[in-house]
Design an enzyme around this catalytic site. Structure first.
Site, short mmCIF file in Angstrom:
data_model
loop_
_atom_site.label_atom_id
_atom_site.label_comp_id
_atom_site.label_asym_id
_atom_site.label_seq_id
_atom_site.Cartn_x
_atom_site.Cartn_y
_atom_site.Cartn_z
N HIS A 172 0.82 -1.22 0.00
CA HIS A 172 0.00 0.00 0.00
C HIS A 172 0.84 1.25 0.00
O HIS A 172 0.35 2.34 0.31
CB HIS A 172 -0.94 0.00 1.21
CG HIS A 172 -2.04 -1.01 1.09
ND1 HIS A 172 -2.83 -1.36 2.15
CD2 HIS A 172 -2.48 -1.75 0.04
CE1 HIS A 172 -3.72 -2.27 1.76
NE2 HIS A 172 -3.51 -2.53 0.48
N CYS A 213 5.90 11.17 -8.02
CA CYS A 213 5.49 12.23 -8.95
C CYS A 213 4.29 11.73 -9.76
O CYS A 213 4.38 10.71 -10.44
CB CYS A 213 6.63 12.58 -9.91
SG CYS A 213 6.13 13.78 -11.16
N CYS A 215 8.74 17.74 -8.59
CA CYS A 215 9.44 16.46 -8.79
C CYS A 215 10.90 16.72 -9.10
O CYS A 215 11.22 17.50 -10.01
CB CYS A 215 8.78 15.71 -9.95
SG CYS A 215 9.71 14.28 -10.50
N GLY A 238 -2.35 -9.15 12.46
CA GLY A 238 -2.86 -7.81 12.76
C GLY A 238 -3.60 -7.15 11.62
O GLY A 238 -3.44 -5.94 11.40
N GLU A 274 -8.45 -10.24 17.47
CA GLU A 274 -9.81 -10.82 17.44
C GLU A 274 -10.04 -11.41 16.06
O GLU A 274 -9.27 -11.14 15.13
CB GLU A 274 -10.84 -9.74 17.75
CG GLU A 274 -10.77 -8.58 16.79
CD GLU A 274 -11.45 -7.31 17.32
OE1 GLU A 274 -11.72 -7.22 18.53
OE2 GLU A 274 -11.68 -6.41 16.50
N ALA A 286 -0.13 -9.01 19.26
CA ALA A 286 0.98 -9.39 18.38
C ALA A 286 2.29 -9.50 19.17
O ALA A 286 3.12 -10.37 18.87
CB ALA A 286 1.12 -8.37 17.27
#
Ligand code: APR
Length: 230
Positions: free
Chosen positions: A106, A114, A133, A172, A200, A216
């Protein structure tokens, strides 16, 4: 040789002090996704979006990796066989915890992109909308984050690793966002043993061969010591 694919989500950084997205008081309780995590939101109000990620970049820089991050670094250092660490997280706690090769599907807070020529460079702590840029000089800098409606990074590489995995572990993550939430099904299809380590049950808990509930900082070191002492 056991080939591992590990997927992490916001829950692995929670004990370091970084809020998750969907827990009570999480990020999506305080900000509208469409305002700060979509290309349309960025086009509508780039200042709001750039500052949202400036705040998250500063917060990530102010916290430390926890024992779960460090356990995964120990695993990568000692494990014989392939290991791919894929994270949905945009913080750099895996790297600072000692994992040298992290796949940020992600994107990452520490990277700038740019929007004109696709050049990437290390993001300054505070990005400005007017930043240009360094490659093409266009004033089109944006956070190098995969927003909703955009394609996550390196999906081919992830799918190749899942097709060869002996064990797939999700840590997680609530299993709400695809394609990451679909990795367990893909890994199972290719015959991997699948494990969920989460506080959970996630939305896809029923698709895992094995689930361990807890923090964790407890479940990850425990699992890592088992896998290294097999
Ligand atoms: N230890 C283990 N798990 C935890 C802990 C903890 N200390 N604290 C919270 N969790 C679990 C929660 O139970 C939840 O299932 O972590 C999960 C966090 O879920 P989300 O907040 O939905 O985060 P995540 O699954 O990473 O979100 C995926 O959604 O908004 C997008 O791009 C964003 O990468 C993000 C994606």
């Amino acid at each position: 040789m056991t080939n591992l694919v590990i997927l992490t989500g916001a829950g692995i950084s929670a004990e370091s002090g970084i809020s998750t997205f969907r827990d009570d008081g999480g990020l999506w309780a305080k900000h509208r996704i469409e305002d700060v995590a979509t290309p349309e939101g960025f086009a509508r109000d780039p200042e709001l979006v750039v500052n949202f990620y400036n705040e998250r970049r500063a917060q990530a820089a102010s916290v430390a990796p926890n024992t779960a991050h460090k356990a995964l670094a120990n695993l990568e250092a000692q494990h014989q066989g392939d290991l791919l660490l894929v994270t949905q997280n945009v913080d750099d706690l895996h790297e600072r915890g000692g994992n040298p090769h992290v796949l940020h599907m992600h994107g990452a807070l520490n990277s700038a992109l740019c929007a004109s020529c696709d050049h990437r460079w290390p993001a300054p702590m505070r990005m400005l909308v007017a930043d240009s840029c360094p490659n093409c000089s266009a004033p089109m800098a944006r956070p190098d984050i995969v927003w909703f409606g955009e394609m996550p990074y390196q999906m081919d590489r992830i799918e190749r690793a899942l097709s060869k995995a002996d064990i797939f572990v999700a840590i997680g993550t609530s299993g709400n966002v695809y394609p990451a939430a679909g990795f367990v099904e893909m890994a199972s299809h290719y015959g991997a043993h699948t494990i969920e380590l989460n506080l959970e049950p996630s939305a896809v808990v029923s698709q895992f061969d094995e689930t361990r509930f807890g923090k964790a900082s407890e479940t990850v070191p425990q699992w890592v010591s088992e896998i290294l002492n097999k």
